[in-house]
Design an enzyme around this catalytic site. Sequence first.
Site, PDB file in Angstrom:
ATOM      1  NE  ARG A  31     -23.830  45.035  -6.577  1.00 47.36           N
ATOM      2  CZ  ARG A  31     -24.660  45.464  -5.654  1.00 47.36           C
ATOM      3  NH1 ARG A  31     -25.589  46.346  -5.959  1.00 47.36           N
ATOM      4  NH2 ARG A  31     -24.568  45.027  -4.411  1.00 47.36           N
ATOM      5  CE  LYS A  52     -23.840  34.571  -4.579  1.00 44.20           C
ATOM      6  NZ  LYS A  52     -25.126  34.846  -5.221  1.00 44.20           N
ATOM      7  CG  PHE A  75     -22.026  38.341   1.112  1.00 43.50           C
ATOM      8  CD1 PHE A  75     -20.913  38.256   0.291  1.00 43.50           C
ATOM      9  CD2 PHE A  75     -22.318  39.570   1.705  1.00 43.50           C
ATOM     10  CE1 PHE A  75     -20.114  39.369   0.060  1.00 43.50           C
ATOM     11  CE2 PHE A  75     -21.531  40.678   1.485  1.00 43.50           C
ATOM     12  CZ  PHE A  75     -20.427  40.578   0.658  1.00 43.50           C
ATOM     13  CG  ASP A  79     -28.927  54.187   2.168  1.00 38.90           C
ATOM     14  OD1 ASP A  79     -29.381  54.411   1.032  1.00 38.90           O
ATOM     15  OD2 ASP A  79     -29.502  53.464   2.997  1.00 38.90           O
ATOM     16  CE  LYS A  80     -30.919  50.268   0.634  1.00 41.75           C
ATOM     17  NZ  LYS A  80     -31.464  49.132   1.365  1.00 41.75           N
ATOM     18  CB  THR A  81     -26.053  50.997  -5.860  1.00 45.45           C
ATOM     19  OG1 THR A  81     -26.140  49.640  -5.393  1.00 45.45           O
ATOM     20  CG2 THR A  81     -24.628  51.474  -5.737  1.00 45.45           C
TER      21      THR A  81
END
Length: 595
Positions: free
Chosen positions: A593, A558, A536, A414-416
């Site tokens: 990344r 950022k 974020f 589902d995610k890195t």
Amino acid sequence: MGGFFAVPSFSKSYNVAQQQNGQTIVTNDPQHVRKERETYKVYCNASSDVESSTWVAIKNRRKKSKPGTNRIKTTRYNVITFLPKNLFEQFHRVANVYFAILIGLNWIPIINAISKMVAFIPLTVILTITAVKDLVEDLKRWRSDSYINKQIAEVYDKASKSFIECKWEDLNVGHVVRVRTDQVVPADILLLASSSCESTCYLDTAAIDGETNLKQKSIPSCFLNYTKSEEASFELQCDPPNDDIYHFCGRIILSSGSHVYPCDNNNILLRGCVLRITEYVDGLIVYAGNETKVIKSSRHTISKHALIERYINRDVFFSSIILTALCLICAGLAINWDLSYGSQWMFVPFLEYNPFDGVAVMVPIALYVSLDVVRVLQMYTIGRDKHLKYEHPISCRTFTINEDLGQIGYIFSDKTGTLTQNKLVFKAMSIGGLQYSVRSELPTENSTIVQHFLTVLAICNTSFMVHDHQELMHRIDYQPKYEGDNADDLVLCQTASDFGVRMISRSAQNILVRHINSTNTEKEDVEYEILCLLPFDSTRKRMSIIVRRNDQIFLFIKGAETSIWPHLSSLNDVHMKATIEQNSLSFAEQGYRSL
């Protein structure tokens, strides 16, 4: 101590706790699960005539799991439901149904082939073996529940005006509990007080979301000036019990009723979290027992069936159809035979013996017994396999689906972070069109753009610091340990520190940044006042912080490249912008990344 109930008023359908005849109940009835806004209320010290309900709870030792209590139950059976429920689950096996039908047919005198009692033996044996296996697994769950329910917690008692010890199962919604460092949070609690001077605490949530980074929680603003928040009198209005571990919305109404204060997920400690660093915290139980978010988000214990059993069920089903067809064909031929020969069949020349003498019947039910025996041996082998160990040995909790492990063809992550373990390493950065990988590559003269860039890395984040030796903070080589729930923030903070811009301390109002020269001989501490922090989010795809330094105000941002490029000023150098875009593309092509 504190009471709770739910009244109509959130546009989400939940299983709501309601009060009827003075008793709190939880209902799944659709007519009670309202579509309109629902509000769940928790009262802290709302009534003064309650005499130490904690002592009453400890004395009575509630044995049943009632709504509002902290007792959990994950077992599938009890003494009454074990036999009927287990038999119902076992007869999901087509073979069991098939052999049960054969037993029923054997009771018909004209077609019975073996003794009625003998026909029961094979099916009874397999049902008994499977039932014993299910009972052993459920006993393990019961022991686990009992161990958890009997853990000791500290709860505030109004009579003695002190914290006393009681079992987890005796806790109730509305109680104020104290959790000490390295202890597990016993229920979903609203943070009221902390031993930290910053009115925060740090949690290890690895048992809930798998994240190894510590999470920071803060006290609602209305309790910051309380010396004894456990004696505060207020009403909490929030979402009804639900399974969303990432969101919480509520408001606090003090007894005076003059002010309303908001609270969110940043003020909630979930059951199963472990308190770290902070000496202790006090909190009000909002959700308890089976109504906690973690328990609600976990799947209910179900009977699991392996893929191979589905194939066997399919084969048995088709075999039954074939057998039924053969029986019908043979029955038709027998009728035709009887019409042709009648009672004279014994005089037919090619029949030398009575066909009904010495009948033998084979029942292939041992296949399931063999499968269960093999699975037990597999469970033993898996538990002792040294190659299936990471930090602690593997635990095989059920052996009904062992063979499914060998049939996995693809793994979807589902995610890195699941694959990388959130261990990110800084590789390079592009400032003003120039790439830098190590500090020695930075320009020797003091560059404003470089300092601003490193300052963004240092302060535009939600990380916090753990000070192991705070008395050494004045030293130029002092390095705090950064913690947070975002692996990107952690590696960028550490990168800025390695390049000479080091965040030393942080509070809700200020950030102290230490600028160290290239030779590590001189330092300058700069304090930034936080004016606004925009975390974020997936919509903006960027994070912003507005700070004041002396008489200057800075906006540091950022985020993803696609969210930054459209907002760049047209006054920027076109060549420099093109170079940075090329560097960004190069980073992506190398699999990095990038932000």
